[in-house]
Design an enzyme around this catalytic site. Sequence first.
Site, short mmCIF file in Angstrom:
data_model
loop_
_atom_site.label_atom_id
_atom_site.label_comp_id
_atom_site.label_asym_id
_atom_site.label_seq_id
_atom_site.Cartn_x
_atom_site.Cartn_y
_atom_site.Cartn_z
N HIS A 290 -7.48 9.88 -1.48
CA HIS A 290 -6.77 9.93 -0.20
C HIS A 290 -7.55 10.66 0.90
CE1 HIS A 290 -2.34 9.41 1.17
NE2 HIS A 290 -3.16 9.27 2.19
N ASP B 223 0.84 -1.20 0.00
CA ASP B 223 0.00 0.00 0.00
C ASP B 223 0.88 1.24 0.00
OD1 ASP B 223 -2.97 1.14 0.96
OD2 ASP B 223 -1.29 2.30 1.75
N LYS C 146 -2.76 5.86 -4.00
CA LYS C 146 -3.81 6.83 -3.68
C LYS C 146 -3.59 8.15 -4.39
CE LYS C 146 -3.47 4.84 0.94
NZ LYS C 146 -2.03 4.58 0.99
N TYR D 111 3.35 9.86 -0.73
CA TYR D 111 4.47 9.22 -0.03
C TYR D 111 5.78 9.38 -0.80
CZ TYR D 111 0.71 6.64 2.44
OH TYR D 111 -0.40 6.27 3.14
#
Length: 275
Positions: free
Chosen positions: A109, A46, A76, A51
């Site tokens: 998100h 994930d 996401k 990120y």
Amino acid sequence: MNTQEIILHNGIRMPNIGLGVYKTEDGVIVKQAVKKALETGYRMIDTAAIYKNETGVGEAILESNVARENLFITTKLWNDDQGYESTLKAFDLSLKKLQLEYLDLYLIHWPVHGKYVETYRAFEKLYQEGRVRAIGVCNFHVHHLEHLMANSKIKPMVNQIELHPMLAQFELRHFCQKEKIQVEAWSPLMQGGEILANPIITNIAKKYEKSPAQVILRWNIQNNIITIPKSITPSRIVENFNIFDFSLTKNEMMKINTLDCNKRVGTNPEKYDLV
């Protein structure tokens, strides 16, 4: 016993445990974590655009010996990219970074006010084109889900939310269960917070000769919650996965439920500054 799967409402099988890579540095660090997870037996990874480690995740997948069809990869869409056309572009970029031909799960998100319905229309297009096998959301409360479902054709398959014994989200879980939307827990261990030292958790852990983290993750699994603990430590990656050789009793599950006190480690979606 190995990882188990949960069947989403569209018939897609999703592992009930995966590796989360939030705040994991791109490059060598994320690659080592993903590779260790895949070697251990994890089949779900994930990540998210925000990120900034999709590239490393993709490289680790390519360098592993696990066949693509046996993996479940989630990413996401970040807030800045919400909107119809911008969502489609952001999806293409994520796919390129991951070096994948399709995604298993694509998530919104955060519920950006005034944008998430339009964003989800793009998700429906991607789903109908077969570019993603399942679509869903993160951090949606009941009223967000109700509004989305009233203004879309395809019900979200997953709602990924902050969830741990001190934020058990009973009402939201009940709603999602009723609507056949699968709940997935982010920060299941409160980012290594106070929950791991709680006497109820530590006493149960001693009984089973397991760690407090394993007890909490087992509580997730027995509640039919998909869980994605994050770690870059090889021993912890293995430990977090080793939760299929014991079961909590009904009484132990109820004791853990009593820890709920609506305590968040992340932002409340209602207070998120999204505009």
